[in-house]
Each structure stands twice: as structure tokens, then as C-alpha cells.
Design an enzyme around this catalytic site. Structure first.
Site, PDB file in Angstrom:
ATOM      1  N   ARG A  46     -15.230  -5.696   3.854  1.00  0.00           N
ATOM      2  CA  ARG A  46     -14.091  -6.518   4.287  1.00  0.00           C
ATOM      3  C   ARG A  46     -13.759  -7.527   3.185  1.00  0.00           C
ATOM      4  O   ARG A  46     -12.599  -7.767   2.873  1.00  0.00           O
ATOM      5  CB  ARG A  46     -14.378  -7.239   5.617  1.00  0.00           C
ATOM      6  N   TYR A  98      13.546  -7.229   6.798  1.00  0.00           N
ATOM      7  CA  TYR A  98      13.017  -6.101   7.564  1.00  0.00           C
ATOM      8  C   TYR A  98      12.845  -6.521   9.030  1.00  0.00           C
ATOM      9  O   TYR A  98      12.385  -7.631   9.311  1.00  0.00           O
ATOM     10  CB  TYR A  98      11.670  -5.704   6.938  1.00  0.00           C
ATOM     11  N   ASP A 170       9.882  -9.895  -0.339  1.00  0.00           N
ATOM     12  CA  ASP A 170       9.499  -8.533   0.027  1.00  0.00           C
ATOM     13  C   ASP A 170      10.161  -7.606  -0.994  1.00  0.00           C
ATOM     14  O   ASP A 170      11.385  -7.481  -1.027  1.00  0.00           O
ATOM     15  CB  ASP A 170       9.992  -8.247   1.455  1.00  0.00           C
ATOM     16  N   LYS A 195       5.833   2.837   1.488  1.00  0.00           N
ATOM     17  CA  LYS A 195       7.114   3.374   1.049  1.00  0.00           C
ATOM     18  C   LYS A 195       7.012   3.948  -0.370  1.00  0.00           C
ATOM     19  O   LYS A 195       6.316   4.912  -0.563  1.00  0.00           O
ATOM     20  CB  LYS A 195       8.177   2.283   1.172  1.00  0.00           C
TER      21      LYS A 195
HETATM   22  C1  LIG Z   1       8.428  -0.717   6.114  1.00  0.00           C
HETATM   23  C2  LIG Z   1       8.722  -2.072   5.634  1.00  0.00           C
HETATM   24  C3  LIG Z   1       7.896  -3.148   5.973  1.00  0.00           C
HETATM   25  C4  LIG Z   1       6.706  -3.001   6.882  1.00  0.00           C
HETATM   26  O1  LIG Z   1       5.709  -2.228   6.319  1.00  0.00           O
HETATM   27  P1  LIG Z   1       4.659  -1.338   7.147  1.00  0.00           P
HETATM   28  O2  LIG Z   1       3.847  -0.707   6.091  1.00  0.00           O
HETATM   29  O3  LIG Z   1       5.456  -0.387   7.975  1.00  0.00           O
HETATM   30  O4  LIG Z   1       3.890  -2.285   8.008  1.00  0.00           O
HETATM   31  C5  LIG Z   1       8.203  -4.390   5.436  1.00  0.00           C
HETATM   32  N1  LIG Z   1       9.283  -4.562   4.642  1.00  0.00           N
HETATM   33  C6  LIG Z   1      10.095  -3.551   4.316  1.00  0.00           C
HETATM   34  C7  LIG Z   1      11.264  -3.807   3.429  1.00  0.00           C
HETATM   35  C8  LIG Z   1       9.849  -2.274   4.801  1.00  0.00           C
HETATM   36  O5  LIG Z   1      10.673  -1.271   4.476  1.00  0.00           O
END
Ligand SMILES: *Cc1c(COP(=O)(O)O)cnc(C)c1O
Length: 377
Positions: A46, A98, A170, A195
């Protein structure tokens, strides 16, 4: 060294113990301490795991930050970053973040009295005028999701510096290959590595890179204490995915531009949102802070029936949440990624029920255009 080379050569391309050209998956929870007075580098997974550490070092190098952290999902990464704040703190958040970020800031962190104000960050004045005495940070996403709006990252950083605020972004849509916010002055970069970084729709993960040691200490405290860590197997999948990020992204964004240009000509399409298009209002700004338009676009159909038909008829593209994979994915934000945002708020943001988001994959563009053409009829 340029970013494409760094994706392959970043200090973690060779296993130091064996010379293997892939970091092994250290599927282990704990580590033997042969001398308790001089504990080894690793003691419990962890806290730190060798495979995860290789990934964390890799993403830190790619973003040009001080330290990286890997979490069990993009939302775990975002939640852990937001957990460095305390009750009574206020954060200015760009309004078209998001959907999940909107949800945890408005419905979860609010329970712990971390206050947020959503603003249209397209106009920096909206950020400035919503800064209060207890404001501690600005949270951005550019290009935004799902309308690909562009925020002036350097301008937002300047405002934050004037007020002693942290800046968080982000960077999921761009990846470090196309946009490196720390070079623009941002303090904390967040990725849903699910992604483009993973890139194959086979892993869920989140990454964070921070600019400085003091922020790193705060995030590490949460990562180790809260414990939303990424496992070794998934860390390895991300290390592998990252190696091909450049070729995927180059090809996918080429597909995105071609599809965007084609969509603009179609009868059932009202508007196309893609920062690579000449008429995108944020194009110039975007290319002043990023090296490409990315592989996500969205478009509005002329009416609801056309949108619904399209989602039913499209066949090569997968209909799914998520983006950034090798396969083209179409999603319907009002019922998927942005379902958590109340309807009235969604409509105000322009996220209507005629909006469709597309993440371009590696297919031949001719086949995608044929597929989309049939689905739009
Ligand atoms: C998918 C996404 C998230 C969340 O990520 P997860 O891996 O699904 O928890 C956050 N920000 C953006 C821009 C995303 O496309």
C-alpha cells in the site's frame, strides 16, 4: 530528449535486477526486512510497490513533475487529490469538468464542508471574481468534457499565483504527449489512465503528478493513508500502454480531424466540437498550450430522433462510456458520463440530448465514415 523518446526511455525501460526490457509485476503485499534498524526501500505494497513505483516515476518524468502517484481509478486520483484540502476550504472548479468530478465535489466533499463554486473558466474573469478569502485552489479541465472548451491555462495559473492558490488540472483528454500542464505552471496534474495512457480499454487506473515536494508529501499522506492505490498488474498494463502512446495518439487524432471535417458537411449534424477545426473558438489558445487537438470530438445532431437513431445504428464504433482506446467509442453524455449532472444544469452547459461524443480509435477512417454515414441516415 523529446517526449516521444521519453515514452520509451524514461529510466524504467529496463529492470535493474535482471536487464529485462519490461518491469516485472511484483505481485506481492509485503517485503522481508533483513535488518529492522535499516529497513529496505519497500515494506508494504500500500505504501510502495516496485511495479507501481516504476509507473509513478514514468508519469512524473513524462509530465515533468517532482513525483507521480498511481491510484485505482481516475476518480480515486481526483478524490485523493481533493482530500489534501480541509473543511472550510473553497475550490473554484471549471463548470464543465468530467461528470464524476462534478458529482464528488458537489455531493461528496460538500459533506465535509469543502466548498466549491463552478465557473465558466472560458472567461478568466469568472475565476477571478469567484475567489474568496477561504479559496485554496482552482480545478481545471482543458479541453473540457464533452464540449471541448478551452481554458487559458497560463492565464489561470497567473490568477492563482496572485492569490496564493494551488492549480489542479485533469489532463486526461490530452495525455502528457500532447499537453504538459506543469510546464505551464500548474501544480497538480490528474489523469484517468483508463483512457489514452492505458489505451486498450482493459484497465482502470488514475495517475497524479505534482510539481513540488511539499505537495508530494500531502498527496502521499493521502495515498498511503486512504489507500486507493493501483495494483501491480494494472500498473504494469499502464507501463505497457504508455510505450505506444505516441503512435496511437498521432493516428487517432488524424482520424479525429478527418471525421470532424466530414461531420461538418453532414445534413443531420448541427454543430461539431473539435479544437482541431479552423472554426473552433479556442483553437489558437489551445495550440498555444498543447501540441495537438487530441482524439475526442463531439457533435450535435439536428434533432433528438437523429441522435437516438445514430446511437442505435452505429456498428463499427462501440457504444460505451470511456474513451482513449484502440477502438472508436461513441457515447451519449446525457445518459452516460454526465448523467450525474442535474438536467437543468446540463442544458445550461450545452450538454443536450442531441449531443454525441466520439473517441477515435485506430480503425481505417474510410470504414468509420461509412459507418457514421449509414447511422446518420
Ligand atoms: C474517465 C474520466 C475520469 C474518471 O476516471 P476513471 O478512471 O473512470 O475513474 C476523470 N476525468 C476525465 C476527463 C475522464 O474522462
Amino acid at each position: 530528449m523529446k517526449i516521444g523518446t521519453k515514452l520509451i526511455h524514461n529510466g524504467n525501460e529496463i529492470d535493474k535486477h535482471t536487464g529485462a526490457l519490461s518491469i516485472p509485476i511484483y505481485q506481492v503485499s509485503t517485503f522481508h526486512q533483513s535488518d529492522i534498524d535499516n529497513p529496505g526501500e519497500f515494506n508494504y505494497s500500500r505504501s510502495e510497490n516496485p511495479t507501481r513505483k516504476a509507473l509513478e516515476e514514468t508519469i512524473a518524468k513524462l509530465e515533468g513533475g517532482f513525483r507521480g502517484f498511481a491510484f485505482s481509478s481516475g476518480m480515486a486520483a481526483t478524490s485523493s487529490v481533493l482530500s489534501i484540502f480541509s473543511s472550510g476550504d473553497h475550490i473554484v472548479v471549471c463548470e464543465d469538468v468530467y461528470g464524476g468530478t462534478h458529482r464528488i465535489t458537489s455531493k461528496f466533499f460538500s459533506r465535509f464542508a469543502v466548498e466549491v463554486t463552478f465557473v465558466n473558466a472560458g472567461d478568466l474573469e469568472n475565476i477571478r471574481k469567484n475567489i474568496k478569502e477561504n479559496t485554496k485552489a482552482i480545478f481545471l479541465e482543458s479541453p473540457s468534457n464533452p464540449l471541448l472548451k478551452i481554458t487559458d491555462i497560463r492565464g489561470a495559473v497567473k490568477i492563482a499565483k496572485e492569490h496564493g492558490l494551488l492549480t489542479i488540472i485533469d489532463n486526461t483528454f490530452m495525455s502528457p504527449y500532447l499537453q504538459r500542464p506543469i510546464e505551464l505552471g500548474i501544480d497538480i496534474v490528474i489523469h484517468s489512465a483508463t483512457k489514452f495512457l492505458g489505451g486498450h480499454s482493459d484497465v482502470v487506473g488514475g495517475l497524479v503528478v505534482v510539481k513540488s515536494e511539499d505537495i508530494a508529501e500531502k498527496v502521499y499522506f493521502v495515498q498511503n493513508g486512504f489507500g486507493a492505490i493501483l495494483g501491480p498488474q494494472d500498473s504494469w498494463l499502464l507501463l505497457r500502454g504508455i510505450k505506444t502512446l505516441k503512435v496511437r495518439m498521432d493516428y487517432q487524432q488524424q482520424n479525429a480531424l478527418q471525421l470532424a471535417q466530414w461531420l461538418e458537411e453532414q445534413k443531420g449534424v448541427e454543430e461539431v466540437f473539435y479544437p482541431g477545426l479552423e472554426n473552433h473558438p479556442g483553437k489558437k489558445l489551445h495550440f498555444s498550450q498543447a501540441d495537438g487537438a487530441g482524439a475526442v470530438l463531439s457533435f450535435k445532431t439536428t434533432d433528438l430522433q437523429t441522435a437516438k437513431n445514430f446511437m442505435k445504428k452505429v456498428s463499427i464504433a462501440a457504444v460505451a462510456v470511456s474513451l482513449g482506446g484502440v477502438e472508436t467509442i461513441v457515447s451519449y453524455p446525457v445518459q452516460m458520463s454526465h448523467a450525474a449532472i442535474p438536467r437543468a444544469e446540463r442544458e445550461r452547459l450545452g450538454i443536450t440530448d442531441t449531443l454525441i461524443r466520439v473517441s477515435l480509435g485506430l480503425e481505417d477512417i474510410e470504414d468509420l465514415i461509412e459507418d457514421f454515414g449509414k447511422a446518420l441516415l
